[in-house]
Design a protein around this motif. Structure first.
Motif, PDB file in Angstrom:
ATOM      1  N   VAL A  66       0.850  -1.186   0.000  1.00  0.00           N
ATOM      2  CA  VAL A  66       0.000   0.000   0.000  1.00  0.00           C
ATOM      3  C   VAL A  66       0.890   1.242   0.000  1.00  0.00           C
ATOM      4  N   ALA A  67       0.776   2.040  -1.055  1.00  0.00           N
ATOM      5  CA  ALA A  67       1.518   3.301  -1.160  1.00  0.00           C
ATOM      6  C   ALA A  67       0.524   4.353  -1.632  1.00  0.00           C
ATOM      7  N   LEU A  68      -0.110   5.010  -0.686  1.00  0.00           N
ATOM      8  CA  LEU A  68      -1.193   5.928  -1.033  1.00  0.00           C
ATOM      9  C   LEU A  68      -0.672   7.244  -1.603  1.00  0.00           C
ATOM     10  N   PRO A  69      -1.380   7.804  -2.588  1.00  0.00           N
ATOM     11  CA  PRO A  69      -0.989   9.096  -3.153  1.00  0.00           C
ATOM     12  C   PRO A  69      -1.426  10.238  -2.230  1.00  0.00           C
ATOM     13  N   THR A  70      -1.167  11.447  -2.665  1.00  0.00           N
ATOM     14  CA  THR A  70      -1.620  12.619  -1.915  1.00  0.00           C
ATOM     15  C   THR A  70      -3.131  12.548  -1.731  1.00  0.00           C
ATOM     16  N   PRO A  71      -3.640  12.843  -0.538  1.00  0.00           N
ATOM     17  CA  PRO A  71      -5.087  12.749  -0.321  1.00  0.00           C
ATOM     18  C   PRO A  71      -5.873  13.686  -1.230  1.00  0.00           C
ATOM     19  N   THR A  72      -7.042  13.232  -1.651  1.00  0.00           N
ATOM     20  CA  THR A  72      -7.928  14.060  -2.465  1.00  0.00           C
ATOM     21  C   THR A  72      -8.569  15.131  -1.591  1.00  0.00           C
TER      22      THR A  72
END
Length: 274
Positions: A66-72
């Protein structure tokens, strides 16, 4: 750390440890265990490459990276931990987090992406959140990858000169060189508040990536009470006799050109010219 681990010894031990990881994964599936491993640390500290070695031979349906991007914009209005909860493991799963909710205590704090109130709320809530995870049966492991300022700059420059790895270098990464002490203070404060008995922080000296990977994987395996699971043997059946099937002519299919044959031709011609 004494020096760079020899490549031969590294490869030999890595293969042994990766085989143990496969056994550990089988135990997780058989017992319904839930494991979360958090990889944090400075930019270019070697988190991603270690995750690659951990997951290399594991089943991606069982072990998820899991490598989440910048939050929306929508996620920014949620409870801070909410988007991470969706990625927690169910029974028989392992989750490897390439950075995690600790973004708030690191880059967000240093770069001013969160308010003081949000930061202090995180330091208060993170131990509570993690205690709830552990209380519910999740095995939570937190690793901090350390690297010196000299080695970090060396890796940044290496990435910048390598077209294949330049994507790993972001503007924020480069700025971390000028904010070294700020990141150090943020990490120290984070440890004070979140190094709890239920979920300790373990530091990985990753100045030498070979040593760091071996040390981290060995430590992780030592912390999980797995046992070797006996697997039922699989019998591969004999191929039945043909039932008269005839394959359509190959020229009717859109075949991928034989680029490998072209490479071989060039190689032969180059050898002949030499």
């Amino acid at each position: 750390m004494t020096g760079r681990l020899s490549k031969k010894l590294y490869k030999r031990e890595l293969e042994v440890l990766q085989a143990e990881l496969v056994d550990m994964q089988a135990w997780v599936q058989a017992t319904g265990a839930r494991i979360v491993v958090i990889f944090e640390g400075r930019d270019a500290a070697g988190k991603g490459s270690t995750i690659s070695r951990v997951s290399q031979y594991l089943n991606p349906r069982v072990t998820k990276v899991v490598a989440l991007p910048t939050p929306t914009e929508r996620e920014k209005t949620q409870w801070y931990f909410q988007r991470y909860v969706a990625h927690l493991p169910t029974a028989g799963e392992i989750v490897l987090m390439d950075r995690s909710w600790y973004n708030r205590a690191g880059v967000e704090r240093v770069m001013g992406y969160c308010t003081n109130a949000e930061y202090h709320r995180f330091l208060h809530q993170a131990p509570l959140f993690e205690r709830m995870l552990v209380e519910d049966g999740i095995m939570l492991f937190k690793y901090w990858f350390s690297v010196s300022d000299v080695e970090q700059e060396k890796r940044f420059r290496s990435r910048n000169e390598d077209p294949m790895r330049r994507w790993k270098l972001s503007p924020n990464d480069v700025l971390s060189i000028t904010r070294w002490e700020d990141y150090s203070r943020a990490k120290d404060t984070m440890f004070v508040h979140t190094d709890i008995p239920e979920a300790r922080w373990f530091e990985v000296d990753n100045e030498d990536k070979r040593r760091g990977r071996i040390n981290m994987i060995s430590h992780l395996l030592s912390r999980i009470p797995y046992e070797v699971v006996e697997r039922d043997p699989i019998d591969i059946p004999a191929r039945p006799k043909s039932g008269g099937y005839e394959r359509p002519p190959r020229e009717q299919s859109a075949l991928v050109p034989d680029y490998a044959a072209e490479l071989e031709r060039r190689e032969r011609e180059g050898a002949g010219e030499g």
